[in-house]
Design a protein around this motif. Structure first.
Motif, PDB file in Angstrom:
ATOM      1  N   VAL A 315      59.570  17.547   0.603  1.00 28.23           N
ATOM      2  CA  VAL A 315      59.551  16.283   0.055  1.00 28.23           C
ATOM      3  C   VAL A 315      59.373  15.302   1.222  1.00 28.23           C
ATOM      4  CG1 VAL A 315      60.747  14.303  -1.142  1.00 28.23           C
ATOM      5  CG2 VAL A 315      60.777  16.566  -2.085  1.00 28.23           C
ATOM      6  N   GLU A 316      60.135  15.526   2.148  1.00 23.75           N
ATOM      7  CA  GLU A 316      59.898  14.747   3.337  1.00 23.75           C
ATOM      8  C   GLU A 316      58.326  14.735   3.876  1.00 23.75           C
ATOM      9  OE1 GLU A 316      63.017  15.420   6.095  1.00 23.75           O
ATOM     10  OE2 GLU A 316      64.378  14.047   4.901  1.00 23.75           O
ATOM     11  N   SER A 317      57.855  15.854   4.067  1.00 27.46           N
ATOM     12  CA  SER A 317      56.611  16.085   4.618  1.00 27.46           C
ATOM     13  C   SER A 317      55.660  15.547   4.010  1.00 27.46           C
ATOM     14  CB  SER A 317      56.540  17.703   5.004  1.00 27.46           C
ATOM     15  OG  SER A 317      55.158  17.858   5.323  1.00 27.46           O
ATOM     16  N   GLU A 318      55.620  15.477   2.599  1.00 29.23           N
ATOM     17  CA  GLU A 318      54.652  15.144   1.691  1.00 29.23           C
ATOM     18  C   GLU A 318      54.663  13.554   1.858  1.00 29.23           C
ATOM     19  OE1 GLU A 318      52.218  16.719   0.034  1.00 29.23           O
ATOM     20  OE2 GLU A 318      52.823  18.747   0.806  1.00 29.23           O
ATOM     21  N   SER A 319      55.922  12.931   1.821  1.00 27.09           N
ATOM     22  CA  SER A 319      55.882  11.620   1.782  1.00 27.09           C
ATOM     23  C   SER A 319      55.449  10.838   3.350  1.00 27.09           C
ATOM     24  CB  SER A 319      57.470  11.073   1.573  1.00 27.09           C
ATOM     25  OG  SER A 319      57.850  11.641   0.402  1.00 27.09           O
ATOM     26  N   GLU A 320      55.766  11.720   4.423  1.00 23.82           N
ATOM     27  CA  GLU A 320      55.276  11.208   5.442  1.00 23.82           C
ATOM     28  C   GLU A 320      53.866  11.066   5.569  1.00 23.82           C
ATOM     29  OE1 GLU A 320      57.413  13.616   8.277  1.00 23.82           O
ATOM     30  OE2 GLU A 320      59.185  12.587   8.036  1.00 23.82           O
ATOM     31  N   ASP A 321      53.210  12.171   4.829  1.00 24.35           N
ATOM     32  CA  ASP A 321      51.590  12.141   5.121  1.00 24.35           C
ATOM     33  C   ASP A 321      51.025  10.863   4.449  1.00 24.35           C
ATOM     34  OD1 ASP A 321      51.465  14.765   6.345  1.00 24.35           O
ATOM     35  OD2 ASP A 321      51.252  15.719   4.324  1.00 24.35           O
ATOM     36  N   PHE A 322      51.646  10.649   3.445  1.00 28.52           N
ATOM     37  CA  PHE A 322      51.244   9.164   2.862  1.00 28.52           C
ATOM     38  C   PHE A 322      51.655   8.057   3.677  1.00 28.52           C
ATOM     39  CE2 PHE A 322      51.153  11.768  -1.171  1.00 28.52           C
ATOM     40  CZ  PHE A 322      49.804  11.357  -1.817  1.00 28.52           C
ATOM     41  N   MET A 323      52.790   7.972   4.260  1.00 27.98           N
ATOM     42  CA  MET A 323      53.007   6.894   5.292  1.00 27.98           C
ATOM     43  C   MET A 323      52.050   6.791   6.426  1.00 27.98           C
ATOM     44  SD  MET A 323      57.483   6.648   5.017  1.00 27.98           S
ATOM     45  CE  MET A 323      57.690   8.482   5.186  1.00 27.98           C
ATOM     46  N   ALA A 324      51.749   8.073   6.976  1.00 26.07           N
ATOM     47  CA  ALA A 324      50.839   7.987   8.014  1.00 26.07           C
ATOM     48  C   ALA A 324      49.544   7.567   7.537  1.00 26.07           C
ATOM     49  CB  ALA A 324      50.629   9.614   8.530  1.00 26.07           C
ATOM     50  N   ALA A 325      49.071   7.777   6.454  1.00 24.88           N
ATOM     51  CA  ALA A 325      47.903   6.972   5.871  1.00 24.88           C
ATOM     52  C   ALA A 325      48.008   5.556   5.383  1.00 24.88           C
ATOM     53  CB  ALA A 325      47.512   7.733   4.719  1.00 24.88           C
ATOM     54  N   GLY A 326      49.167   5.006   5.891  1.00 21.56           N
ATOM     55  CA  GLY A 326      49.320   3.393   5.782  1.00 21.56           C
ATOM     56  C   GLY A 326      49.865   3.215   4.272  1.00 21.56           C
ATOM     57  N   GLU A 327      50.242   4.066   3.460  1.00 24.36           N
ATOM     58  CA  GLU A 327      50.425   3.897   2.063  1.00 24.36           C
ATOM     59  C   GLU A 327      52.143   3.273   2.007  1.00 24.36           C
ATOM     60  OE1 GLU A 327      48.548   3.656  -0.222  1.00 24.36           O
ATOM     61  OE2 GLU A 327      47.039   4.853   0.170  1.00 24.36           O
ATOM     62  N   ASP A 355      51.035  10.261  -5.119  1.00 30.25           N
ATOM     63  CA  ASP A 355      49.647   9.415  -5.349  1.00 30.25           C
ATOM     64  C   ASP A 355      49.552   8.637  -6.437  1.00 30.25           C
ATOM     65  OD1 ASP A 355      46.744   9.482  -4.255  1.00 30.25           O
ATOM     66  OD2 ASP A 355      46.546  10.439  -6.455  1.00 30.25           O
ATOM     67  N   ASN A 356      50.323   9.047  -7.540  1.00 33.17           N
ATOM     68  CA  ASN A 356      49.879   8.193  -8.933  1.00 33.17           C
ATOM     69  C   ASN A 356      50.845   6.972  -8.800  1.00 33.17           C
ATOM     70  OD1 ASN A 356      48.476   9.654 -10.401  1.00 33.17           O
ATOM     71  ND2 ASN A 356      50.096  10.610 -11.748  1.00 33.17           N
ATOM     72  N   ALA A 357      51.949   7.018  -8.073  1.00 35.87           N
ATOM     73  CA  ALA A 357      52.867   5.773  -7.836  1.00 35.87           C
ATOM     74  C   ALA A 357      52.441   4.924  -6.896  1.00 35.87           C
ATOM     75  CB  ALA A 357      54.374   6.149  -7.456  1.00 35.87           C
ATOM     76  N   VAL A 358      51.500   5.353  -6.154  1.00 36.44           N
ATOM     77  CA  VAL A 358      50.945   4.378  -5.126  1.00 36.44           C
ATOM     78  C   VAL A 358      49.727   3.941  -5.785  1.00 36.44           C
ATOM     79  CG1 VAL A 358      49.627   4.557  -2.813  1.00 36.44           C
ATOM     80  CG2 VAL A 358      51.766   5.608  -2.980  1.00 36.44           C
ATOM     81  N   LYS A 359      48.933   4.625  -6.564  1.00 36.00           N
ATOM     82  CA  LYS A 359      47.710   4.358  -6.898  1.00 36.00           C
ATOM     83  C   LYS A 359      47.810   3.102  -8.116  1.00 36.00           C
ATOM     84  CE  LYS A 359      44.771   7.665  -7.417  1.00 36.00           C
ATOM     85  NZ  LYS A 359      44.133   8.952  -8.013  1.00 36.00           N
ATOM     86  N   CYS A 363      53.546   1.284  -4.998  1.00 34.24           N
ATOM     87  CA  CYS A 363      54.326   1.969  -3.918  1.00 34.24           C
ATOM     88  C   CYS A 363      54.905   2.926  -4.535  1.00 34.24           C
ATOM     89  CB  CYS A 363      55.232   0.813  -3.501  1.00 34.24           C
ATOM     90  SG  CYS A 363      56.470   0.171  -4.489  1.00 34.24           S
ATOM     91  N   ALA A 364      55.653   3.853  -3.675  1.00 34.62           N
ATOM     92  CA  ALA A 364      56.473   4.956  -4.198  1.00 34.62           C
ATOM     93  C   ALA A 364      57.925   4.945  -3.448  1.00 34.62           C
ATOM     94  CB  ALA A 364      55.598   6.316  -3.954  1.00 34.62           C
ATOM     95  N   HIS A 365      58.645   4.917  -4.297  1.00 38.59           N
ATOM     96  CA  HIS A 365      60.093   5.073  -3.617  1.00 38.59           C
ATOM     97  C   HIS A 365      60.602   6.613  -4.108  1.00 38.59           C
ATOM     98  CE1 HIS A 365      60.156   0.940  -2.741  1.00 38.59           C
ATOM     99  NE2 HIS A 365      59.820   0.727  -3.891  1.00 38.59           N
ATOM    100  N   VAL A 366      60.852   7.367  -3.008  1.00 41.91           N
ATOM    101  CA  VAL A 366      61.092   8.757  -3.411  1.00 41.91           C
ATOM    102  C   VAL A 366      62.513   9.081  -2.968  1.00 41.91           C
ATOM    103  CG1 VAL A 366      60.560  11.145  -2.884  1.00 41.91           C
ATOM    104  CG2 VAL A 366      58.697   9.313  -2.703  1.00 41.91           C
ATOM    105  N   GLU A 367      63.416   9.770  -3.745  1.00 38.81           N
ATOM    106  CA  GLU A 367      64.647  10.055  -3.655  1.00 38.81           C
ATOM    107  C   GLU A 367      65.183  11.331  -4.031  1.00 38.81           C
ATOM    108  OE1 GLU A 367      69.111   8.523  -5.215  1.00 38.81           O
ATOM    109  OE2 GLU A 367      67.519   7.184  -4.651  1.00 38.81           O
ATOM    110  N   LEU A 368      65.879  12.264  -3.047  1.00 47.19           N
ATOM    111  CA  LEU A 368      66.115  13.729  -3.472  1.00 47.19           C
ATOM    112  C   LEU A 368      67.789  13.688  -3.208  1.00 47.19           C
ATOM    113  CD1 LEU A 368      65.132  16.448  -4.367  1.00 47.19           C
ATOM    114  CD2 LEU A 368      65.057  17.010  -1.673  1.00 47.19           C
ATOM    115  N   ARG A 369      68.490  13.983  -4.432  1.00 46.98           N
ATOM    116  CA  ARG A 369      69.832  14.096  -4.396  1.00 46.98           C
ATOM    117  C   ARG A 369      70.291  15.666  -4.985  1.00 46.98           C
ATOM    118  NH1 ARG A 369      69.642  11.344  -0.908  1.00 46.98           N
ATOM    119  NH2 ARG A 369      70.327   9.062  -0.651  1.00 46.98           N
TER     120      ARG A 369
END
Length: 450
Positions: A315-327, A355-359, A363-369
């Motif tokens: 989850v962290e890796s996928e989220s960081e890919d979007f953050m690196a793209a400026g999302e 991608d759906n949340a950003v599009k 924005c996208a707020h991701v939380e894993l618990r």
């Protein structure tokens, strides 16, 4: 009411219930058939005792009489030889009727027969041999006295044969032993029947989740074997059809890449800006449609072996890919949550949701618990959200929210279908809702590995 859900459990429960009912009926029949005092006196058993022992006692020498009486007397059949008949404590018409009936049945002269009621104690006849578990003393009985040819009287006690608790226990132990043996054989047969059914159920579940299931070895009764063979044939046909469809679409995609690339190059050479941009946009849209369809079919036909992977890191890796793209993406993932399944399939699902949340939600707020034995992944945005009646429809292929249908960024409507397939493949649940901020919220619950 708690009832077994499986065929084997229901059959075993029915079998146990039937045996218990049978034991209860047989026990009741045994208890009900016990004789009354009158029936005991007039029974064939009493007549046989009288007619067989009296002649023998009359012919045996006096010195050997005590040995004979000792030998033939038992706890439930005692004898004495006396000069006078057994004294009657309560002479009544009932005893007189018993004497007449016994004389007629045994062929004995009535004047040489006496029947007397008596309260028998441990010192009477052979009751001293009885243990406390065999007979309850004192007991009400009858003493039959028969006069021998030499004038002496042979006395034999008669009492109803009560079913003592020891005999009841012995009966239940014998019946219980039979129940256990029969039950063990039944369970062995049920196990032979349920094993192939359980294997078939497991294979059907794996196949239904999109994971490739190995053919099930035909086993068990004939009809179960036929069901397994039919499942194997169906699985082969469906898998072959999905694979052929995927290969066909892949071939179409491959064949389209070259002309699309050529069209893109030619479009770049168009001098008029409006026409050039329109051509490039149309070509890009065709390219996205083909890529989305391939992504969806790849998820359906994915036969990658399942393994244990780090869901938190994924989850962290996928989220960081979007953050690196400026999302505009934020992530808060509890570390160390592991999942057993297909990492690529789950990564595709997480990527589609972000991608759906950003599009559509800016924005996208991701939380894993972790909650109990589940990993709970929550993704929400700040967009307008969607109506409740539209939410479940979005997991169907080629379905899009009405607010996204006309947008330039609109996809083919396969993103959430891929997510739903991935969640079902990992035994999870997918729910939609509205975030506190008013945007759309997606919650995935997945069983974690220890």
């Amino acid at each position: 009411m708690m009832t077994p859900k499986t065929i084997a459990g229901q059959i075993a429960t029915l079998f146990c219930a039937a045996l218990l009912v049978l034991m209860a009926l047989l026990t009741g029949m045994e208890l009900a058939r016990h004789e009354t005092l009158e029936e005991s006196v007039l029974s064939e058993r009493t007549v046989s005792r009288l007619t067989s022992l009296a002649p023998l006692v009359g012919s045996i020498p006096e010195g050997r009489l005590n040995a004979l009486i000792e030998l033939t007397s038992t706890c439930h059949a005692g004898y004495t030889v006396t000069a006078e008949p057994y004294p009657s404590e309560r002479p009544d018409e009932r005893m007189a009727a018993l004497r007449s009936g016994l004389a007629l049945t045994a062929g004995w002269a009535p004047d040489r027969l006496r029947v007397a009621s008596a309260m028998l104690n441990r010192e009477d006849f052979a009751y001293s041999r009885c243990s406390a578990s065999e007979i309850d003393l004192p007991l009400e009985g009858v003493v039959v006295s028969a006069q021998l040819d030499d004038g002496r009287w042979l006395n034999l006690e008669v009492h109803p044969h009560e079913w003592h608790y020891r005999e009841l226990l012995d009966w239940l132990l014998r019946a219980g032993g039979l129940f256990l043996v029969t039950g063990a054989l039944t369970l062995l047969l049920l196990r032979r029947l349920s094993r192939p059914l359980n294997q078939l159920t497991g294979a059907a579940r794996r196949f239904g989740r999109g994971l490739k299931a190995e053919p099930v070895e035909p086993d068990g009764p004939g009809d179960v074997r036929q069901a397994i063979e039919a499942f194997n044939a169906m699985q082969a046909d469906v898998s072959g059809a999905v694979q052929r469809r995927t290969l066909a679409l892949a071939a179409i995609s491959h064949d389209l890449r070259t002309p699309l690339t050529a069209l893109r190059l030619r479009a770049e050479m168009v001098a008029e800006d409006t026409v050039r941009e329109g051509l490039i946009t149309g070509i890009g849209r065709i390219d996205r449609v083909v890529a989305s369809a391939l992504d969806f079919l790849r998820g359906e036909a994915d036969d990658t072996p399942a393994r244990r992977f780090d869901l938190s890191a994924l989850v962290e890796s996928e989220s960081e890919d979007f953050m690196a793209a400026g999302e505009a993406v934020t992530v808060d993932a509890e570390p160390g949550l592991r999942l057993f399944g297909q990492a690529d399939l789950m990564a595709r699902a997480v990527r589609n949701l972000i991608d759906n949340a950003v599009k559509y939600g800016r924005c996208a707020h991701v939380e894993l618990r972790a909650e109990a034995r589940e990993a709970v992944l929550t993704i929400h945005d700040d967009g307008p959200g969607i109506e409740a009646d539209e939410q479940r429809r979005l997991v169907e292929p080629f379905q899009r929210a009405s607010s996204a249908r006309d947008g330039a960024a609109g996809g083919l409507g396969l993103g959430l279908a891929v997510v739903d397939a991935a969640v079902r493949a990992h035994h999870g649940t997918l729910t939609f809702g509205t975030a506190v901020s008013g945007g759309m919220q997606v919650v995935i619950r997945l069983p974690v590995s220890s």
